[in-house]
Design a protein around this motif. Structure first.
Motif, short mmCIF file in Angstrom:
data_model
loop_
_atom_site.label_atom_id
_atom_site.label_comp_id
_atom_site.label_asym_id
_atom_site.label_seq_id
_atom_site.Cartn_x
_atom_site.Cartn_y
_atom_site.Cartn_z
N ALA A 66 -5.89 11.58 -6.28
CA ALA A 66 -6.35 11.50 -7.68
C ALA A 66 -7.32 10.34 -7.83
CB ALA A 66 -5.16 11.30 -8.61
N LYS A 67 -8.35 10.54 -8.62
CA LYS A 67 -9.34 9.49 -8.87
C LYS A 67 -8.87 8.63 -10.04
CE LYS A 67 -11.83 11.19 -5.61
NZ LYS A 67 -11.78 10.52 -4.28
N ILE A 68 -7.99 7.70 -9.72
CA ILE A 68 -7.47 6.80 -10.76
C ILE A 68 -7.61 5.36 -10.28
CG2 ILE A 68 -5.79 8.54 -11.51
CD1 ILE A 68 -3.63 6.73 -10.22
N ASN A 69 -7.39 4.44 -11.21
CA ASN A 69 -7.42 3.02 -10.89
C ASN A 69 -6.03 2.45 -11.16
OD1 ASN A 69 -7.81 0.30 -10.62
ND2 ASN A 69 -9.70 0.23 -11.85
N LEU A 70 -5.28 2.19 -10.09
CA LEU A 70 -3.93 1.65 -10.25
C LEU A 70 -3.91 0.34 -11.02
CD1 LEU A 70 -2.39 2.30 -6.69
CD2 LEU A 70 -1.86 3.52 -8.80
N PHE A 71 -4.99 -0.43 -10.90
CA PHE A 71 -5.01 -1.75 -11.52
C PHE A 71 -5.10 -1.69 -13.05
CE2 PHE A 71 -6.47 -2.36 -7.18
CZ PHE A 71 -5.66 -3.40 -6.76
N LYS A 78 -0.59 -4.36 -14.09
CA LYS A 78 -1.07 -5.56 -14.79
C LYS A 78 0.06 -6.56 -14.98
CE LYS A 78 -4.68 -3.22 -17.52
NZ LYS A 78 -5.06 -2.81 -18.89
N ALA A 79 1.22 -6.06 -15.39
CA ALA A 79 2.36 -6.94 -15.63
C ALA A 79 2.82 -7.61 -14.34
CB ALA A 79 3.51 -6.14 -16.24
N LEU A 80 2.69 -6.90 -13.23
CA LEU A 80 3.11 -7.44 -11.94
C LEU A 80 2.35 -8.72 -11.59
CD1 LEU A 80 5.00 -6.56 -9.58
CD2 LEU A 80 3.02 -5.48 -8.55
N SER A 85 8.98 -11.38 -2.14
CA SER A 85 9.43 -11.58 -3.52
C SER A 85 10.94 -11.46 -3.55
CB SER A 85 8.82 -10.54 -4.46
OG SER A 85 9.42 -10.56 -5.73
N LYS A 86 11.55 -12.04 -4.58
CA LYS A 86 12.91 -11.64 -4.90
C LYS A 86 12.86 -10.17 -5.29
CE LYS A 86 14.95 -15.62 -4.33
NZ LYS A 86 15.93 -15.81 -3.23
N TYR A 87 14.01 -9.50 -5.20
CA TYR A 87 14.04 -8.06 -5.44
C TYR A 87 13.51 -7.68 -6.82
CZ TYR A 87 15.65 -3.32 -6.24
OH TYR A 87 15.69 -1.99 -6.56
N LYS A 88 12.62 -6.73 -6.85
CA LYS A 88 12.21 -6.02 -8.06
C LYS A 88 11.48 -4.76 -7.59
CE LYS A 88 8.19 -9.04 -8.63
NZ LYS A 88 7.56 -10.02 -9.51
N SER A 89 11.39 -3.78 -8.46
CA SER A 89 10.87 -2.50 -8.02
C SER A 89 10.01 -1.85 -9.10
CB SER A 89 12.04 -1.57 -7.65
OG SER A 89 11.58 -0.33 -7.17
N LEU A 90 9.01 -1.12 -8.63
CA LEU A 90 8.10 -0.40 -9.52
C LEU A 90 7.90 1.01 -8.96
CD1 LEU A 90 5.95 -0.08 -11.74
CD2 LEU A 90 4.37 -1.36 -10.28
N TRP A 91 8.04 2.01 -9.83
CA TRP A 91 7.91 3.43 -9.46
C TRP A 91 6.77 4.02 -10.26
CZ3 TRP A 91 9.37 7.42 -6.42
CH2 TRP A 91 9.53 8.71 -6.92
N ILE A 92 5.80 4.58 -9.56
CA ILE A 92 4.65 5.20 -10.21
C ILE A 92 4.56 6.65 -9.73
CG2 ILE A 92 2.13 5.19 -10.45
CD1 ILE A 92 2.26 2.13 -9.86
N GLU A 93 4.56 7.59 -10.68
CA GLU A 93 4.40 9.01 -10.37
C GLU A 93 3.07 9.49 -10.92
OE1 GLU A 93 8.48 11.51 -9.85
OE2 GLU A 93 7.82 11.17 -11.91
N ALA A 95 -3.42 -4.75 -0.52
CA ALA A 95 -2.54 -3.61 -0.22
C ALA A 95 -2.66 -2.53 -1.29
CB ALA A 95 -1.09 -4.09 -0.12
N LEU A 96 -2.69 -2.94 -2.55
CA LEU A 96 -2.84 -1.98 -3.64
C LEU A 96 -4.20 -1.29 -3.60
CD1 LEU A 96 -1.10 -3.90 -6.55
CD2 LEU A 96 -0.59 -1.54 -5.89
#
Length: 384
Positions: free
Chosen positions: A358-363, A369-371, A248-256, A348-349
């Motif tokens: 943690a029992k979560i759903n990244l999707f 979703k926006a990605l 991709s062209k540069y872009k970044s996402l940070w999830i805590e 990959a995700l």
């Protein structure tokens, strides 16, 4: 109990003379510019009492700590330091840049110091951005006994009259220790001489991360995109980092992801931050700035640009904050530990999601979703 023992042992090595508390030892070097009371701020020099020479290095040696010291070990070391505090106006930096304390805090080796304290408070202070510090008090006097030894490049720039951002980049390109650059900015050693100020250490960390990251970002957006999807991983001090790079062209996402009972959260909490191609992000987050720097360094090293997803998981193992240095260093280590290559970003995700504690759903996260529905930057560039 370890913290208590460390403080007691340290306090027992403080001498009493004419109602003043005398602290003698070698600063690693270790120092902080506080922000309380700005523009009159506390300057804090940390000294392990009765510890001299190279033995003092271990009290603030971030790169040697990583992967070797536990959270308890780090807290024990920091609990043993005595903080000698003096107050000064930030604009006074120009009067102090060639004096003892500022030069001592950027020394390449420990510097023997002496402080006479009016008060001594047995309290530990923790922060999410800067290193914790031990008991301390207001100083009647602080003396630097040894002559500091400075890196030659830094020694030259202290006397040069150039913009702080240019000085930061010169030092970075010259491979001066990153944490020395932060101290140099914080203690008013860099910049146009007429504009020099003491800068609270928290602000200096963000400023150096931001300045170096902008330089790296402006380089990597001219590189070709990576041609595969890769996942990297590293963990330290109860913090677990997954890094996904994709074409991709540069872009970044940070999830805590903060677990219940971890440091700042009583329940599972998730925060998200996005950054676009031009380097605009939604809000300043010190943890993201530290992690982003590490990823940009890697992309610049391999001469590629990419889409970036960083997932930080903070567990209850991280029971006390020790600053954001461990984020920067752990993500740097992650870029050396590729755990797989995948056919699609979805795959990959999914792999990362299954590895999370943690029992979560990244999707289900809005940023993810926006990605998948977001237009590519090339869609806009091709129309121009």
């Amino acid at each position: 109990m370890e913290r208590f023992r460390s403080m007691v042992n340290s306090l027992q090595r403080v001498k009493i003379s004419n109602s003043l508390k005398l602290v003698e030892g070698s600063t690693p070097p270790s120092a902080i510019v506080g922000e309380r009371g700005y523009p009159k701020v506390p300057l804090i020099l940390n000294i392990p009492p009765s510890v001299y020479g190279d033995e003092a290095k271990k009290y603030e040696n971030i790169k040697e700590w990583w992967g070797k010291l536990s959270l308890g070990d780090i807290i024990k070391l920091r609990s043993s330091l005595i903080s000698s505090i003096t107050k000064i106006k930030v604009e006074k930096a120009i009067e102090y840049y060639n004096t003892e304390i500022p030069l001592a805090v950027v020394s390449e080796r420990p510097v023997t110091s002496e402080a006479k304290l009016n008060t001594l408070e047995a309290k530990l202070r923790f922060d999410g951005v800067i290193l914790p510090r031990g008991p301390g008090g207001l100083a009647e006097e602080i003396k630097i006994i040894d002559n500091p030894k400075l890196p030659s490049k830094l020694d030259k720039l202290i006397f040069d009259d150039i913009k702080a951002s240019n000085a930061i980049l010169e030092l970075y390109k010259y491979d001066i220790d990153y944490y020395k650059i932060i101290n140099a900015l914080s203690f008013g050693l860099l910049g146009r001489k007429r504009n020099r100020r003491f800068v609270p250490t928290r602000w200096a960390i963000t400023a150096v991360d931001s300045t170096v990251s902008k330089y790296l970002h402006d380089r990597i957006i001219h590189y070709n995109e990576i041609n595969k999807i890769e996942v990297y991983y590293a963990s330290y001090l109860g913090n677990y980092f997954h890094l996904i790079l994709y074409p991709s062209k540069y872009k970044s996402l940070w999830i805590e992801i903060w677990h219940p009972l971890s440091l700042w959260s009583k329940e599972l909490t998730i925060s998200e931050l996005t950054e676009n191609y031009w380097g605009d992000y939604e809000y300043i987050d010190g943890g993201y700035m530290a992690a982003r720097l590490a990823v940009l360094e890697y992309l610049d090293r391999i001469k590629r640009q990419a889409g970036i997803i960083i997932v930080r998981e903070i567990t209850e193992e991280y029971f006390a904050p020790v600053g954001n240095w461990h984020i920067r260093e752990t993500v740097r280590k992650a870029t050396e530990n590729k755990i797989g290559e995948y056919e699609s970003l979805l795959e990959a995700l999914s792999v990362v999601n299954n590895r999370l504690k943690a029992k979560i759903n990244l999707f289900k996260l809005n940023s993810i979703k926006a990605l998948f529905r977001q237009k590519l930057i090339t869609d806009f560039l091709n129309k121009q």
